[in-house]
Motif scaffolding. Structure first.
Motif, PDB file in Angstrom:
ATOM      1  N   ASN A  15       0.816  -1.219   0.000  1.00  0.00           N
ATOM      2  CA  ASN A  15       0.000   0.000   0.000  1.00  0.00           C
ATOM      3  C   ASN A  15       0.852   1.273   0.000  1.00  0.00           C
ATOM      4  O   ASN A  15       0.328   2.381   0.113  1.00  0.00           O
ATOM      5  N   GLY A  16       2.167   1.115  -0.120  1.00  0.00           N
ATOM      6  CA  GLY A  16       3.051   2.262  -0.313  1.00  0.00           C
ATOM      7  C   GLY A  16       3.297   3.092   0.935  1.00  0.00           C
ATOM      8  O   GLY A  16       3.853   4.173   0.860  1.00  0.00           O
ATOM      9  N   SER A  17       2.923   2.579   2.125  1.00  0.00           N
ATOM     10  CA  SER A  17       3.115   3.389   3.325  1.00  0.00           C
ATOM     11  C   SER A  17       4.482   3.161   3.977  1.00  0.00           C
ATOM     12  O   SER A  17       4.823   3.829   4.943  1.00  0.00           O
ATOM     13  N   ALA A  18       5.281   2.227   3.448  1.00  0.00           N
ATOM     14  CA  ALA A  18       6.668   2.081   3.905  1.00  0.00           C
ATOM     15  C   ALA A  18       7.548   1.691   2.717  1.00  0.00           C
ATOM     16  O   ALA A  18       7.070   1.100   1.741  1.00  0.00           O
ATOM     17  N   ASP A  19       8.839   2.028   2.822  1.00  0.00           N
ATOM     18  CA  ASP A  19       9.819   1.625   1.815  1.00  0.00           C
ATOM     19  C   ASP A  19      10.490   0.324   2.222  1.00  0.00           C
ATOM     20  O   ASP A  19      10.896  -0.481   1.388  1.00  0.00           O
ATOM     21  N   ILE A  20      10.636   0.138   3.550  1.00  0.00           N
ATOM     22  CA  ILE A  20      11.296  -1.038   4.103  1.00  0.00           C
ATOM     23  C   ILE A  20      10.445  -1.521   5.273  1.00  0.00           C
ATOM     24  O   ILE A  20      10.008  -0.713   6.097  1.00  0.00           O
ATOM     25  N   SER A  21      10.176  -2.840   5.335  1.00  0.00           N
ATOM     26  CA  SER A  21       9.463  -3.413   6.476  1.00  0.00           C
ATOM     27  C   SER A  21      10.333  -4.485   7.110  1.00  0.00           C
ATOM     28  O   SER A  21      10.948  -5.283   6.391  1.00  0.00           O
ATOM     29  N   ILE A  22      10.359  -4.519   8.437  1.00  0.00           N
ATOM     30  CA  ILE A  22      11.213  -5.475   9.161  1.00  0.00           C
ATOM     31  C   ILE A  22      10.366  -6.355  10.076  1.00  0.00           C
ATOM     32  O   ILE A  22       9.555  -5.843  10.851  1.00  0.00           O
ATOM     33  N   ASN A  23      10.561  -7.684  10.006  1.00  0.00           N
ATOM     34  CA  ASN A  23       9.978  -8.608  10.984  1.00  0.00           C
ATOM     35  C   ASN A  23      11.020  -9.661  11.356  1.00  0.00           C
ATOM     36  O   ASN A  23      11.167 -10.670  10.666  1.00  0.00           O
ATOM     37  N   TRP A  24      11.751  -9.424  12.444  1.00  0.00           N
ATOM     38  CA  TRP A  24      12.808 -10.369  12.833  1.00  0.00           C
ATOM     39  C   TRP A  24      12.240 -11.704  13.304  1.00  0.00           C
ATOM     40  O   TRP A  24      12.969 -12.685  13.370  1.00  0.00           O
ATOM     41  N   SER A  25      10.949 -11.775  13.645  1.00  0.00           N
ATOM     42  CA  SER A  25      10.387 -13.064  14.087  1.00  0.00           C
ATOM     43  C   SER A  25      10.016 -13.957  12.908  1.00  0.00           C
ATOM     44  O   SER A  25       9.705 -15.136  13.090  1.00  0.00           O
ATOM     45  N   GLY A  26      10.038 -13.426  11.694  1.00  0.00           N
ATOM     46  CA  GLY A  26       9.688 -14.222  10.508  1.00  0.00           C
ATOM     47  C   GLY A  26      10.905 -14.842   9.849  1.00  0.00           C
ATOM     48  O   GLY A  26      12.001 -14.855  10.411  1.00  0.00           O
ATOM     49  N   GLY A  27      10.694 -15.364   8.658  1.00  0.00           N
ATOM     50  CA  GLY A  27      11.793 -15.975   7.906  1.00  0.00           C
ATOM     51  C   GLY A  27      11.896 -17.473   8.087  1.00  0.00           C
ATOM     52  O   GLY A  27      12.961 -18.049   7.887  1.00  0.00           O
ATOM     53  N   LEU A  28      10.762 -18.122   8.418  1.00  0.00           N
ATOM     54  CA  LEU A  28      10.802 -19.576   8.686  1.00  0.00           C
ATOM     55  C   LEU A  28      10.621 -20.350   7.379  1.00  0.00           C
ATOM     56  O   LEU A  28       9.547 -20.855   7.045  1.00  0.00           O
TER      57      LEU A  28
ATOM     58  N   GLU B 263       3.462 -29.882   5.588  1.00  0.00           N
ATOM     59  CA  GLU B 263       4.274 -30.373   6.706  1.00  0.00           C
ATOM     60  C   GLU B 263       5.214 -29.334   7.306  1.00  0.00           C
ATOM     61  O   GLU B 263       5.654 -28.403   6.626  1.00  0.00           O
ATOM     62  N   ALA B 264       5.472 -29.556   8.595  1.00  0.00           N
ATOM     63  CA  ALA B 264       6.476 -28.763   9.302  1.00  0.00           C
ATOM     64  C   ALA B 264       7.854 -29.277   8.896  1.00  0.00           C
ATOM     65  O   ALA B 264       7.996 -30.417   8.458  1.00  0.00           O
ATOM     66  N   SER B 265       8.873 -28.433   9.048  1.00  0.00           N
ATOM     67  CA  SER B 265      10.243 -28.864   8.754  1.00  0.00           C
ATOM     68  C   SER B 265      11.224 -27.883   9.396  1.00  0.00           C
ATOM     69  O   SER B 265      10.970 -26.669   9.402  1.00  0.00           O
ATOM     70  N   GLY B 266      12.326 -28.415   9.915  1.00  0.00           N
ATOM     71  CA  GLY B 266      13.419 -27.577  10.397  1.00  0.00           C
ATOM     72  C   GLY B 266      12.987 -26.382  11.247  1.00  0.00           C
ATOM     73  O   GLY B 266      13.334 -25.240  10.922  1.00  0.00           O
ATOM     74  N   PHE B 267      12.283 -26.636  12.320  1.00  0.00           N
ATOM     75  CA  PHE B 267      11.859 -25.622  13.306  1.00  0.00           C
ATOM     76  C   PHE B 267      10.766 -24.678  12.757  1.00  0.00           C
ATOM     77  O   PHE B 267      10.428 -23.686  13.406  1.00  0.00           O
ATOM     78  N   CYS B 268      10.262 -24.950  11.542  1.00  0.00           N
ATOM     79  CA  CYS B 268       9.286 -24.068  10.880  1.00  0.00           C
ATOM     80  C   CYS B 268       7.964 -24.811  10.699  1.00  0.00           C
ATOM     81  O   CYS B 268       7.948 -25.948  10.228  1.00  0.00           O
ATOM     82  N   TYR B 269       6.853 -24.177  11.030  1.00  0.00           N
ATOM     83  CA  TYR B 269       5.531 -24.805  10.941  1.00  0.00           C
ATOM     84  C   TYR B 269       4.693 -24.149   9.848  1.00  0.00           C
ATOM     85  O   TYR B 269       4.070 -24.824   9.036  1.00  0.00           O
TER      86      TYR B 269
END
Ligand code: ZLV
Ligand code: CA
Ligand code: ZN
Length: 378
Positions: A127-140, A147-153
Motif C-alpha cells: 500500500n506504499g506506506s513504507a519503503d522497508i518493512s522489518i519482521n525479525w520473528s519471521g523468515g521460517l 508439513e512442518a520442517s526444520g523448526f518451521c511450521y
C-alpha cells in the motif's frame, strides 16, 4: 500513494510482538524465541525505534494461512497441544512433527504471530506506506504446504510473497541463512513471477539436503530458482564477493519490483548450528547492498542459534536499514549480561572453522551461477 524523490530517508516499518519471545520449543531445542526479546531490547537501547514506525503485529487468520497450507495440516496445528498430543501420534510423521518441530505450548499462536507480522509488513509495502518493512520473528523458510520442517511450521515468507504479488509483478527472494531456503523455493518452483536465490552450506547431507547448483526451477519457473552451494568456513571476503556479483547480476536481469531478504544469522561465525566464518559486518554488508537498490524491501529473520550474536546482528542490520550509525559499545540495557565479556556490537567471530572454499571453487561457482542468468526472459 508511493513517495517519490526523497533519497535520504526511507520510511521503515518495524513489527515486534511483546510476547513472541516467551514461547519455548523445549529445554534442549536450539531455536530460542527469546533472541527476539534480546534483539528488541538492543534496538531500543540504541534509540533505533525513534527512526522507525513501530507496529504491534496482528495475528494471521487461519484463512490467510490456508492460502498456502493445506486445511487438514492447519487443523492439526490448531488442535494439537502438549497435553493431547498422544491422541495425534499417528499423524506426527505425516506432518513431520517431532524432534526438530516439537509440539509446544502456544505453538499455533506463535505461528499466527510471526506470520501475521510478515503479512502486515508486506502490506506496508503493497500500500506504499513504507519503503522497508522489518519482521525479525519471521523468515521460517523450511515449512511446506502440508508439513512442518526444520523448526518451521507455517511458511510466513510464502504468505508475505503472496501479499506482495497482489501489487508487484515480480518479487525477488534472497536467503542468507546457512540452510537452504527449500520451502520458499518449492512454493515458487514453477513460476517466473518469483525468483528465489539461496546461499547455503551444501554437501548433500547438511540439513535440509537440497540446494545443489543444478536446482534451477521447472516449467515457467525454469531458471528462476538459483542456488549458491558453499562449503564450511567461508570468510567475509569470499562471501561478500560472491553475494555482490551474483545479486547485482540477478537484479539487473530479473528486474524485480520488490525484494524479500531472509537474514538468518546462523551464517555468522561461532553459531551453535552453523559452520561459516562471517562477521556481523559482512552479514550486514549483504543487507546494505540489497537496500541500496532502493526497491520496496521486506526484511525477515530466520535461523540464528548463538542468541547474543543474533541480537547483535539484527540490531546492526536495523541500524543499516534506518541509515543511522551506531557505536560498537553496547548501551546499558537490562540484558547487558548476555553480551559479556566484551559488551561490543562487533565481537570477533571468525577463524573457528577452517575455510574449505578455495579461491578456485569460489571463482568457478560464480561463473556457473552467472551462466544460469543468461536464460532469463526480458
Ligand atoms: O535455521 O535438533 O538435521 C530456519 C533454519 O534454517 C536435522 N535437523 C534433522 C534431520 C534429522 N534431524 C535431526 C533431528 C534432531 C532434532 C533436534 C537439534 C537439537 C539439538 C541440536 C541441534 C539440532 C539440529 N537439528 C541441528 N540441525 C537440525 C536440523 C534442522 C535445522 C533447522 C534449521 C532452521 C529457522
Ligand atoms: Ca540460505
Ligand atoms: Zn538456518
Amino acid at each position: 500513494s508511493r513517495r517519490i524523490g526523497n533519497h535520504s530517508s526511507d520510511i521503515v516499518a518495524y513489527f515486534h510482538d511483546e510476547g513472541v519471545g516467551n514461547y519455548h520449543y523445549g529445554e534442549r531445542h536450539p531455536m530460542k524465541p527469546h533472541r527476539l526479546t534480546l534483539t528488541n531490547h538492543l534496538v531500543i537501547s540504541y534509540d533505533l525505534h525513534k527512526k522507525m514506525e513501530i507496529f504491534q503485529p496482528r495475528r494471521a487468520t487461519e484463512e490467510e494461512i490456508m492460502s498456502f497450507h493445506a486445511a487438514d495440516y492447519i487443523d492439526f496445528l490448531k488442535r494439537v497441544t502438549p497435553e493431547n498430543m498422544n491422541n495425534f501420534s499417528k499423524v506426527f510423521s505425516r506432518y513431520n512433527v517431532g524432534d526438530d518441530c516439537p509440539v509446544f505450548d502456544g505453538m499455533f499462536d506463535f505461528c499466527k504471530i510471526y506470520s501475521g507480522a510478515t503479512i502486515d509488513a508486506a502490506r506496508k509495502l503493497t500500500n506504499g506506506s513504507a519503503d522497508i518493512s522489518i519482521n525479525w520473528s519471521g523468515g521460517l523458510h523450511h515449512a511446506k504446504r502440508v508439513e512442518a520442517s526444520g523448526f518451521c511450521y507455517v511458511n510466513d515468507i510464502v504468505l508475505g510473497i503472496f501479499e506482495l504479488l497482489t501489487h508487484f509483478p515480480r518479487v525477488l527472494y534472497v536467503d542468507i541463512d546457512i540452510h537452504h531456503g527449500d520451502g520458499v523455493q518449492e512454493a515458487f518452483y514453477t513460476t517466473d513471477r518469483v525468483m528465489t536465490v539461496s546461499f547455503h552450506k551444501y554437501n548433500g547431507d547438511f540439513f535440509p539436503g537440497t540446494g545443489d547448483i543444478d536446482e534451477i526451477g521447472s516449467g515457467f519457473g525454469k531458471h528462476y530458482s538459483l542456488n549458491v552451494p558453499l562449503k564450511d568456513g567461508i570468510d567475509d571476503e569470499s562471501y561478500i564477493y560472491l553475494f555482490k556479483s551474483v545479486m547485482e547480476a540477478v537484479i539487473n536481469s530479473f528486474r524485480p519490483s520488490a525484494i524479500v531478504l531472509q537474514c538468518g544469522a546462523d551464517s555468522l561465525g561461532c553459531d551453535r548450528l552453523g559452520c561459516f566464518n562471517l562477521s556481523i559486518k559482512a552479514h550486514g554488508e549483504c543487507v546494505r547492498f540489497i537496500k541500496d537498490f532502493k526497491l520496496p524491501l521486506l526484511v525477515l529473520g530466520g535461523g540464528g542459534y548463538t542468541i547474543r550474536n543474533v541480537a547483535r546482528c539484527w540490531t546492526y542490520e536495523t541500524s543499516i536499514l534506518v541509515d543511522h550509525e551506531v557505536s560498537n559499545d553496547l548501551p546499558y540495557n537490562e540484558y547487558i549480561d548476555f553480551f559479556q565479556p566484551d559488551y561490543k556490537l562487533h565481537p570477533h567471530l571468525s577463524g573457528k572453522v577452517e575455510n574449505m572454499n578455495t579461491m578456485q571453487y569460489i571463482r568457478n561457482l560464480r561463473i556457473k551461477v552467472l551462466e544460469h542468468l543468461r536464460f532469463l526472459n526480458g
